[in-house]
Design a protein around this motif. Structure first.
Motif, short mmCIF file in Angstrom:
data_model
loop_
_atom_site.label_atom_id
_atom_site.label_comp_id
_atom_site.label_asym_id
_atom_site.label_seq_id
_atom_site.Cartn_x
_atom_site.Cartn_y
_atom_site.Cartn_z
N ARG A 230 22.57 -5.91 -4.72
CA ARG A 230 23.29 -7.00 -4.05
C ARG A 230 23.04 -8.35 -4.73
O ARG A 230 23.49 -9.37 -4.24
N GLU B 110 25.35 -19.06 10.72
CA GLU B 110 26.62 -19.79 10.58
C GLU B 110 26.39 -21.30 10.60
O GLU B 110 26.96 -22.03 9.80
N PRO C 205 25.44 -11.92 6.31
CA PRO C 205 26.08 -11.87 4.98
C PRO C 205 25.87 -13.13 4.16
O PRO C 205 26.10 -13.14 2.95
N GLN C 206 25.44 -14.22 4.82
CA GLN C 206 25.20 -15.48 4.09
C GLN C 206 23.91 -15.43 3.27
O GLN C 206 23.65 -16.32 2.45
N ARG D 198 20.90 -15.21 0.76
CA ARG D 198 20.75 -15.24 -0.69
C ARG D 198 19.56 -14.40 -1.14
O ARG D 198 19.43 -14.12 -2.34
N PHE E 61 21.76 -6.66 6.32
CA PHE E 61 22.69 -7.35 5.43
C PHE E 61 24.02 -7.64 6.12
O PHE E 61 24.61 -8.71 5.93
N SER E 62 24.47 -6.69 6.94
CA SER E 62 25.76 -6.89 7.61
C SER E 62 25.67 -7.98 8.67
O SER E 62 26.64 -8.68 8.95
N ARG E 63 24.49 -8.13 9.29
CA ARG E 63 24.31 -9.19 10.29
C ARG E 63 24.28 -10.58 9.64
O ARG E 63 24.73 -11.56 10.25
N SER F 241 20.79 -2.06 5.44
CA SER F 241 22.24 -2.31 5.44
C SER F 241 22.68 -3.02 6.71
O SER F 241 23.55 -3.90 6.69
N GLU G 120 22.97 -14.47 14.10
CA GLU G 120 24.27 -14.69 13.45
C GLU G 120 24.79 -16.11 13.66
O GLU G 120 25.28 -16.74 12.71
#
Length: 261
Positions: A162, A83, A132-133, A135, A128-130, A125, A79
């Protein structure tokens, strides 16, 4: 002038006018040579896999080159690395663990052929939640799972929902993943070259040259590298000059996909 003389003169005049008409002038001397369309610059996308385990992986997020970072979603630095990459304008994708050949034990955080559809989607899922950036997504290992049609259909359905792309890492020639992505209407591509199967400067340079040849032949190419010191040094010190010398354009994977549809 007799009637016959008038008719003969009229025929002569008509022939003269036809022969001297601009429309019938010599086309070789009056035609304009066609304008040649400029040849598109070959595009190359470089993806770095296996990121997220170690602090030193942040050096790849600090690169000034457009390198797409494929981060493993359940790693300790995933994560924070995503970022940092986003802050530096880099593209992030999910490097999703999938079942390799000769591995028949279920592992947490890995997609495998034992999953029910509900389990499969739950694991995705969480990834994806970990991140979210992200593509798009490519497979980590997966030589067993990417050869299985049903789970690949599930995967592409979730990516389509998505609006994410898919990159087939091609860890097996038996893969059906790219075909399923195309069938689902996804933006997708395949890996053409592994830059650093042999992580030393000489071998990486040879693979780069092979990548250039492929890009020139088909207009684009995709390379996958890994977070080895030799790969990082190549990207930091050699690649900018080499790319300029070879007249290729380095792009993020999503940009390359926009021109290969």
């Amino acid at each position: 002038m007799t009637r016959l003389g008038v008719a003969g003169f009229g025929a002569f005049l008509m022939i003269f006018l036809i022969m001297t008409s601009p429309a019938l002038a010599d086309t070789e001397t009056s035609s304009v040579p066609p304008v040649e369309e400029p040849k598109p610059v070959p595009r190359i996308a470089i993806v770095i896999d296996d990121l997220g385990h170690h602090q030193d992986h942040f050096a790849f997020a600090d690169l000034e080159l457009p390198v797409t970072l494929a981060i493993m979603p359940f790693t300790p630095k995933a994560e924070a690395l995503a970022e940092r990459a986003s802050e530096h304008g880099h593209e992030v994708m999910i490097h999703m663990p999938m079942q390799p050949e000769h591995h028949d034990r279920q592992q947490q955080g890995e997609l495998d052929r034992f999953d029910t559809k509900a389990q499969f989607i739950a694991t995705l899922s969480a990834a994806f939640s970990r991140l979210p950036q992200a593509r798009g997504l490519n497979n980590h290992q997966g030589s067993r799972l990417t050869a299985e049609q049903q789970p690949m259909q599930w995967l592409m359905q979730e990516l389509a929902a998505r609006q994410l792309y898919f990159l087939d890492s091609r860890t097996t020639t038996a893969t059906v993943a790219e075909a399923q992505a195309i069938e689902a209407g996804l933006s997708s591509a395949r890996r053409h070259v592994f830059l650093d199967n042999e992580p030393n400067p000489e071998a990486i340079l040879l693979e780069w040259q092979r990548l250039i040849t492929l890009a020139e032949q088909q207009g684009f190419a995709v390379a996958i590298g890994h977070p080895y010191p030799a790969t990082l040094e190549f990207l930091q010190t050699q690649l900018p000059a080499l790319a300029a010398q070879e007249s290729v354009q380095l792009v993020y994977l999503s940009e390359l996909l926009q021109t290969t549809k």
